[in-house]
Design an enzyme around this catalytic site. Structure first.
Site, short mmCIF file in Angstrom:
data_model
loop_
_atom_site.label_atom_id
_atom_site.label_comp_id
_atom_site.label_asym_id
_atom_site.label_seq_id
_atom_site.Cartn_x
_atom_site.Cartn_y
_atom_site.Cartn_z
N HIS A 197 -38.90 -3.93 55.72
CA HIS A 197 -38.03 -4.75 54.89
C HIS A 197 -38.45 -4.72 53.43
O HIS A 197 -37.62 -4.55 52.53
CB HIS A 197 -38.06 -6.19 55.43
CG HIS A 197 -37.15 -7.13 54.72
ND1 HIS A 197 -35.99 -7.63 55.28
CD2 HIS A 197 -37.21 -7.67 53.47
CE1 HIS A 197 -35.39 -8.42 54.41
NE2 HIS A 197 -36.11 -8.47 53.31
N GLU A 198 -39.74 -4.86 53.19
CA GLU A 198 -40.21 -4.89 51.81
C GLU A 198 -40.04 -3.54 51.12
O GLU A 198 -39.69 -3.47 49.94
CB GLU A 198 -41.67 -5.35 51.77
CG GLU A 198 -41.88 -6.79 52.22
CD GLU A 198 -41.05 -7.78 51.42
OE1 GLU A 198 -40.83 -7.56 50.22
OE2 GLU A 198 -40.62 -8.79 52.01
N HIS B 54 -36.63 -3.07 49.70
CA HIS B 54 -36.43 -3.66 48.37
C HIS B 54 -36.85 -2.66 47.29
O HIS B 54 -36.18 -2.51 46.27
CB HIS B 54 -37.27 -4.93 48.22
CG HIS B 54 -36.71 -6.12 48.94
ND1 HIS B 54 -35.40 -6.53 48.80
CD2 HIS B 54 -37.28 -7.00 49.79
CE1 HIS B 54 -35.19 -7.60 49.53
NE2 HIS B 54 -36.32 -7.91 50.15
#
Length: 353
Positions: free
Chosen positions: A239-240, A243
């Site tokens: 998820h990170e 980004h």
């Protein structure tokens, strides 16, 4: 996995990627992504190009991991977790999922300027430091290795000379589209926000505004080595990194259409208007659009609810297929979770995930 959104030339996916939860080793928590401020990012980094750009020349994303020395300072079991499992598995998954319009055969990053003072000269694509380049260039908390950097370009204090200074360019980072700097540093964010990891982009190339470098920092005290908690850790890392690859409100205004043209008007500096209240460049309604929904509450009362939608063509096509609903205008953005995860109407305190 179908490809859905284009961010600065990279094809990005919705569906499973956007419902990845941020998790601590013990519980699911709200994500704490913070779009980096303009002083933390170098935009429009010139790259040497040896290709002819073609509309349909889309290939699988190539990511190179660079581990900061802080990773080697972890205890052995955590170091092995990071280097042998977490990041290799996360990157393998994302490389198979994402496609990119390849900008060059190698990446060379721009140097930061001392005191963050730089100059742009008319009809000159280079970014010149005023007086001196910084001693170190950082990507988030990580010091970028010298052989990853372009030659220092500066103008002296009288601006009588503007040009290269110091060692020449190296060969750069070859055969990659994105370099990810991975660290394990107990930063202020780790202590204040009780998070496992956070990530962001730090440099964007000039041709398509695509992130070419980013970082992911693990908070050492929050890392778990328990086998039953590995899936949550891996989900968080994926998820990170997403980004850092472009899913961030800080890049919405830099998204482009399928022909490579900006979806948001640009100014003479090549960037959109900066929105001080949001802390990001302001996107146009060709990227994010506000709509009013009618909610049926308890079967007898209708309530109006204002939401924001990501409306780029590929995202819209994907959500219509996913929900089997041909009239959907776009994908709804999160409107709760606090600073860093929600997108509220303009004028309210807002940021985006």
């Amino acid at each position: 996995m179908k490809m859905a959104a284009r961010s600065g030339g990279a094809l990005l996916t919705v569906g499973a990627l956007l419902v990845l939860t941020c998790q601590s080793p013990t519980s699911t928590i709200n994500c704490r992504h913070r779009a980096p401020g303009p002083e933390e990012v170098i935009y429009r980094v010139q790259q040497k190009s040896d290709h002819i750009w073609k509309r349909d020349a889309e290939q699988q994303l190539r990511v190179q991991i660079h581990y900061d020395p802080s990773i080697d300072h972890l205890v052995v079991v955590k170091r092995r977790l990071v280097k042998s499992k977490l990041f290799p598995q996360a990157i393998s998954y994302l490389q198979k999922t994402f496609q990119v319009r390849r900008p060059s055969s190698s990446i060379l990053l721009s140097r930061q300027c001392a005191n963050n003072q730089y100059l742009k000269k008319k009809s000159d694509p280079h970014r010149y430091c005023h007086g001196a380049c910084a001693q170190h260039t950082r990507c988030g908390p990580v010091i970028v290795p010298e052989d990853h950097l372009q030659q220092c370009m500066l103008c002296n204090n009288t601006e009588q000379y503007c040009g290269p200074s110091g060692p020449p360019d190296s060969g750069g980072i070859r055969n990659t589209d994105f370099v990810l700097y991975v660290s394990a540093i107990t930063t202020e964010r780790c202590s204040q926000e009780n998070i496992v990891a956070y990530a962001a982009y730090c440099q964007l190339e000039a041709e398509m505004d695509r992130p070419i470098a980013g970082y992911a920092n693990l908070c050492p005290s929050m890392m778990s080595t328990q086998p039953q908690e590995f899936a949550g850790m891996l989900s968080t890392v994926k998820h990170e990194i997403i980004h850092a690859l472009g899913f961030s409100a800080g890049l919405f205004a830099l998204y482009r259409d399928d022909n490579g043209d900006p979806l948001t008007p640009r100014y003479i500096n090549g960037l959109p208007l900066f929105n001080d209240s949001l802390g990001v460049y302001q996107w146009s309604d060709r990227v994010v659009r506000a709509v009013t929904r009618n909610w049926d509450v308890s079967g007898f009362k209708m309530v109006q609810h204002r939401v924001y939608l990501l409306v780029t063509p590929r995202v819209t096509d994907e959500v219509r297929r996913h929900f089997n609903c041909p009239i959907l205008e776009g994908m709804e953005l999160e409107n709760q979770g606090g600073m860093g995860t929600e997108l509220k109407p303009l004028g309210e305190e807002a940021a985006g995930e």
